[in-house]
Design a protein around this motif. Structure first.
Motif, PDB file in Angstrom:
ATOM      1  N   HIS A 137       0.249  -8.289 -16.515  1.00  0.00           N
ATOM      2  CA  HIS A 137       1.172  -7.718 -15.527  1.00  0.00           C
ATOM      3  C   HIS A 137       0.564  -7.638 -14.137  1.00  0.00           C
ATOM      4  N   ILE A 138      -0.780  -7.633 -14.064  1.00  0.00           N
ATOM      5  CA  ILE A 138      -1.431  -7.336 -12.767  1.00  0.00           C
ATOM      6  C   ILE A 138      -0.967  -8.254 -11.617  1.00  0.00           C
ATOM      7  N   PRO A 139      -0.889  -9.586 -11.817  1.00  0.00           N
ATOM      8  CA  PRO A 139      -0.493 -10.425 -10.676  1.00  0.00           C
ATOM      9  C   PRO A 139       0.915 -10.122 -10.154  1.00  0.00           C
ATOM     10  N   ARG A 140       1.765  -9.493 -10.976  1.00  0.00           N
ATOM     11  CA  ARG A 140       3.161  -9.290 -10.554  1.00  0.00           C
ATOM     12  C   ARG A 140       3.458  -7.870 -10.069  1.00  0.00           C
ATOM     13  N   LEU A 141       2.436  -6.998 -10.089  1.00  0.00           N
ATOM     14  CA  LEU A 141       2.706  -5.580  -9.789  1.00  0.00           C
ATOM     15  C   LEU A 141       3.311  -5.344  -8.417  1.00  0.00           C
ATOM     16  N   THR A 142       2.957  -6.213  -7.438  1.00  0.00           N
ATOM     17  CA  THR A 142       3.433  -5.953  -6.069  1.00  0.00           C
ATOM     18  C   THR A 142       4.808  -6.580  -5.806  1.00  0.00           C
ATOM     19  N   GLU A 143       5.410  -7.187  -6.834  1.00  0.00           N
ATOM     20  CA  GLU A 143       6.778  -7.698  -6.651  1.00  0.00           C
ATOM     21  C   GLU A 143       7.742  -6.520  -6.594  1.00  0.00           C
ATOM     22  N   ARG A 144       8.778  -6.686  -5.779  1.00  0.00           N
ATOM     23  CA  ARG A 144       9.740  -5.586  -5.683  1.00  0.00           C
ATOM     24  C   ARG A 144      10.417  -5.353  -7.039  1.00  0.00           C
ATOM     25  N   LEU A 159       4.279  -0.327  -4.861  1.00  0.00           N
ATOM     26  CA  LEU A 159       3.172  -1.276  -4.657  1.00  0.00           C
ATOM     27  C   LEU A 159       3.569  -2.423  -3.729  1.00  0.00           C
ATOM     28  N   ALA A 160       4.874  -2.745  -3.692  1.00  0.00           N
ATOM     29  CA  ALA A 160       5.326  -3.776  -2.737  1.00  0.00           C
ATOM     30  C   ALA A 160       5.080  -3.272  -1.313  1.00  0.00           C
ATOM     31  N   ILE A 161       5.341  -1.984  -1.108  1.00  0.00           N
ATOM     32  CA  ILE A 161       5.123  -1.381   0.217  1.00  0.00           C
ATOM     33  C   ILE A 161       3.622  -1.365   0.538  1.00  0.00           C
ATOM     34  N   VAL A 162       2.809  -0.961  -0.454  1.00  0.00           N
ATOM     35  CA  VAL A 162       1.351  -0.913  -0.238  1.00  0.00           C
ATOM     36  C   VAL A 162       0.836  -2.300   0.149  1.00  0.00           C
ATOM     37  N   LYS A 163       1.295  -3.322  -0.568  1.00  0.00           N
ATOM     38  CA  LYS A 163       0.829  -4.695  -0.320  1.00  0.00           C
ATOM     39  C   LYS A 163       1.163  -5.119   1.114  1.00  0.00           C
ATOM     40  N   HIS A 164       2.383  -4.799   1.538  1.00  0.00           N
ATOM     41  CA  HIS A 164       2.783  -5.145   2.906  1.00  0.00           C
ATOM     42  C   HIS A 164       1.900  -4.456   3.934  1.00  0.00           C
ATOM     43  N   ILE A 165       1.665  -3.169   3.687  1.00  0.00           N
ATOM     44  CA  ILE A 165       0.894  -2.404   4.671  1.00  0.00           C
ATOM     45  C   ILE A 165      -0.533  -2.935   4.764  1.00  0.00           C
ATOM     46  N   VAL A 166      -1.153  -3.187   3.622  1.00  0.00           N
ATOM     47  CA  VAL A 166      -2.547  -3.651   3.657  1.00  0.00           C
ATOM     48  C   VAL A 166      -2.616  -5.036   4.325  1.00  0.00           C
ATOM     49  N   THR A 167      -1.631  -5.885   4.072  1.00  0.00           N
ATOM     50  CA  THR A 167      -1.629  -7.218   4.685  1.00  0.00           C
ATOM     51  C   THR A 167      -1.450  -7.108   6.197  1.00  0.00           C
ATOM     52  N   ARG A 168      -0.578  -6.186   6.617  1.00  0.00           N
ATOM     53  CA  ARG A 168      -0.365  -5.996   8.061  1.00  0.00           C
ATOM     54  C   ARG A 168      -1.639  -5.498   8.748  1.00  0.00           C
ATOM     55  N   HIS A 169      -2.553  -4.916   7.959  1.00  0.00           N
ATOM     56  CA  HIS A 169      -3.826  -4.469   8.534  1.00  0.00           C
ATOM     57  C   HIS A 169      -4.949  -5.467   8.207  1.00  0.00           C
ATOM     58  N   GLN A 170      -4.568  -6.689   7.889  1.00  0.00           N
ATOM     59  CA  GLN A 170      -5.502  -7.784   7.572  1.00  0.00           C
ATOM     60  C   GLN A 170      -6.451  -7.440   6.419  1.00  0.00           C
ATOM     61  N   GLY A 171      -6.019  -6.542   5.543  1.00  0.00           N
ATOM     62  CA  GLY A 171      -6.862  -6.167   4.410  1.00  0.00           C
ATOM     63  C   GLY A 171      -6.308  -6.760   3.125  1.00  0.00           C
ATOM     64  N   GLU A 172      -6.878  -6.327   1.987  1.00  0.00           N
ATOM     65  CA  GLU A 172      -6.369  -6.826   0.700  1.00  0.00           C
ATOM     66  C   GLU A 172      -6.302  -5.694  -0.322  1.00  0.00           C
ATOM     67  N   LEU A 173      -5.403  -5.889  -1.281  1.00  0.00           N
ATOM     68  CA  LEU A 173      -5.249  -4.903  -2.355  1.00  0.00           C
ATOM     69  C   LEU A 173      -5.939  -5.471  -3.592  1.00  0.00           C
ATOM     70  N   VAL A 174      -6.879  -4.704  -4.149  1.00  0.00           N
ATOM     71  CA  VAL A 174      -7.608  -5.198  -5.329  1.00  0.00           C
ATOM     72  C   VAL A 174      -7.306  -4.262  -6.506  1.00  0.00           C
ATOM     73  N   VAL A 175      -6.833  -4.846  -7.607  1.00  0.00           N
ATOM     74  CA  VAL A 175      -6.453  -4.025  -8.768  1.00  0.00           C
ATOM     75  C   VAL A 175      -7.347  -4.365  -9.953  1.00  0.00           C
ATOM     76  N   ASP A 176      -7.996  -3.348 -10.494  1.00  0.00           N
ATOM     77  CA  ASP A 176      -8.754  -3.519 -11.743  1.00  0.00           C
ATOM     78  C   ASP A 176      -8.151  -2.546 -12.735  1.00  0.00           C
ATOM     79  N   SER A 177      -7.796  -3.041 -13.902  1.00  0.00           N
ATOM     80  CA  SER A 177      -7.183  -2.127 -14.854  1.00  0.00           C
ATOM     81  C   SER A 177      -7.379  -2.623 -16.277  1.00  0.00           C
TER      82      SER A 177
END
Ligand code: ADP
Length: 438
Positions: A374-381, A400-418
């Motif tokens: 599921h991890i690769p799809r978590l940020t899908e709306r 998580l879709a919102i988080v992904k957008h925000i981090v990208t707008r700040h030139q960062g990345e979201l890393v998920v380990d689970s």
């Protein structure tokens, strides 16, 4: 123009012959017929030698590559050579101009993002660009001069080509690559010639599918609480006099929860749409990273209401350059997810670290965890691992879709380990350009 070379020939041949005859006549008058004959023969030999020399020059010149300057002809022959030379030069220039234009046209067609195939009569391929090779899996070296219908055998394409009605383009799936959708348009020109234009519309089609899914998802998400609210209200109206005050309050509270859910959904949709349409976060507010993380920690502790052990780890402070409002929203989204997906008694750790390599905000929990698939799809709306659990805890599937957008707008990345059953770690990593350590 036609007369000029002729006049050169007239002057170049007739004038020496006339001069010779005149010389012979004068010789005849003053010295007798033998002298006249001798002069005539001598003159003729002279003219023949001159003609032979000029002819040799002409033949030697004709053997040179086109564009070689004209030789120096003798007497009036020089003019004749110049005339021919100029004409050849003009023709050369016209040819060069035409071939340069053809070259430019071919270069443009080669660089086109669309596929182009020229068809001669009988559907024979005359020319194609590399994009057409890619679209239809053709090979220019082998397939030119072969009939196109022998190479693209899809029935819908064959029917479209044969129908000679090209008002509408044809949308077809590539046979060899099923994930590729092509839009093909044939254009007839210059009598029985045709041009086949192709465009890869796979991306557009994917977007269209996403748009349709999105509308369906939103409608579904809104319909569920709306049905519940409608149901409660009808029940209340029908049994107005039968319900006790407590029962009425109970139903109204449930209806109010659903209406809050709808409100949250609409607010998150609006946030998402603002993030999607907005330019990259240009707001360079100086956000005190440690203070923001502490604030999120306090809010999370309140949200958990004593059900979890919430802890804070700060390894370095620093200033984050960005939008405070957006960063706060993303940080609390991750923290509230940890609380919602960690059973009572679990641990939630909220942390920030900064250094030369940038900054990292993380939220770690020992909750239910997520299976790797599921991890690769978590940020899908609207993507949820467990729809029921997400709803139970008031989730919208948009966090998580919102988080992904925000981090990208700040030139960062979201890393998920689970890991399923063990817990999760969500981290937002920011590049050094976004973090000031002083
Ligand atoms: P939701 O509103 O459903 O929580 P999100 O976009 O925030 O939507 O998260 C998407 C899905 O990711 C959730 O439905 C949940 O299945 C999973 N998820 C998010 N955070 C966690 C977490 N900390 N632990 C386990 N699963 C999580």
């Amino acid at each position: 123009m036609i007369n000029r070379p002729l006049s050169y020939v007239t002057v170049g041949v007739a004038v020496p012959v006339a001069a010779l005859l005149l010389l012979a006549v004068l010789g005849g008058i003053y010295r007798g017929s033998d002298a006249a004959l001798g002069l005539l023969v001598l003159g003729l030999i002279g003219v023949a030698i001159m003609l032979a020399r000029n002819l040799r020059l002409l033949v030697a010149w004709a053997r040179q590559p086109i564009g070689t300057p004209a030789p120096q002809g003798e007497g009036l022959w020089g003019g004749v050579f110049d005339e021919i030379g100029e004409r050849l030069q003009r023709e050369c220039e016209v040819k060069e101009r035409l071939s340069a234009e053809l070259g430019r046209f071919q270069q443009a067609a080669l660089a086109m993002p669309d596929g182009v195939i020229y068809l001669a009569e009988d559907d024979l391929i005359e020319w194609m660009n590399p994009m057409a090779e890619q679209h239809f899996d053709l090979d220019r070296r082998k397939d030119v001069r072969r009939p196109l219908p022998n190479l693209i055998r899809q029935p819908e394409f064959l029917a479209y080509l044969a129908a000679h009605n090209y008002a509408e383009p044809l949308t077809m799936r590539s046979l060899r690559r099923r994930d590729r959708t092509l839009q093909v348009q044939v254009i007839a020109f210059a009598g029985n010639r045709r041009m086949v234009l192709s465009r890869d519309v796979s991306q557009l089609e994917r977007l269209e599918t996403m748009r349709r899914d999105f509308v369906a998802n939103v409608s579904h998400e809104l319909r569920t609480p709306l049905t519940v609210v409608g149901g409660f209200l009808e029940t209340l109206i029908d049994g107005m006099n039968d319900f006790s005050r407590e029962e009425a309050v109970h139903y109204l509270t449930l209806a109010s929860e659903q209406s809050n859910r709808m409100q949250r959904l609409i607010e998150e949709l609006l946030t998402l749409s603002a993030l999607e349409t907005g330019a990259p976060a240009q707001v360079d507010e100086r956000v005190d990273a440690a203070a923001l993380v502490e604030e999120v920690f306090r809010e999370t502790d309140l949200l958990s209401a004593g059900r979890h052990q919430v802890s804070l780890v700060l390894e370095g402070g620093g200033v984050l350059l960005g939008s405070r409002k957006e960063l706060h929203s993303a940080f609390s989204n991750l923290a509230s997810n940890a609380v919602r997906y960690t059973p009572a008694g679990g641990h939630v750790e909220i942390g920030w670290r900064s250094g030369e390599e940038g900054g990292e905000y993380w939220v770690k929990d020992d909750g239910i965890g997520i299976d790797a698939v599921h991890i690769p799809r978590l940020t899908e709306r609207f993507y949820r691992v467990d729809r029921g659990r997400s709803r139970e805890t008031g989730g919208t599937g948009l966090g998580l879709a919102i988080v992904k957008h925000i981090v990208t707008r700040h030139q960062g990345e979201l890393v998920v380990d689970s890991e399923l059953g063990s817990g999760s770690r969500f981290a937002m990593r920011f590049p050094p350009a976004r973090v000031r350590l002083d």
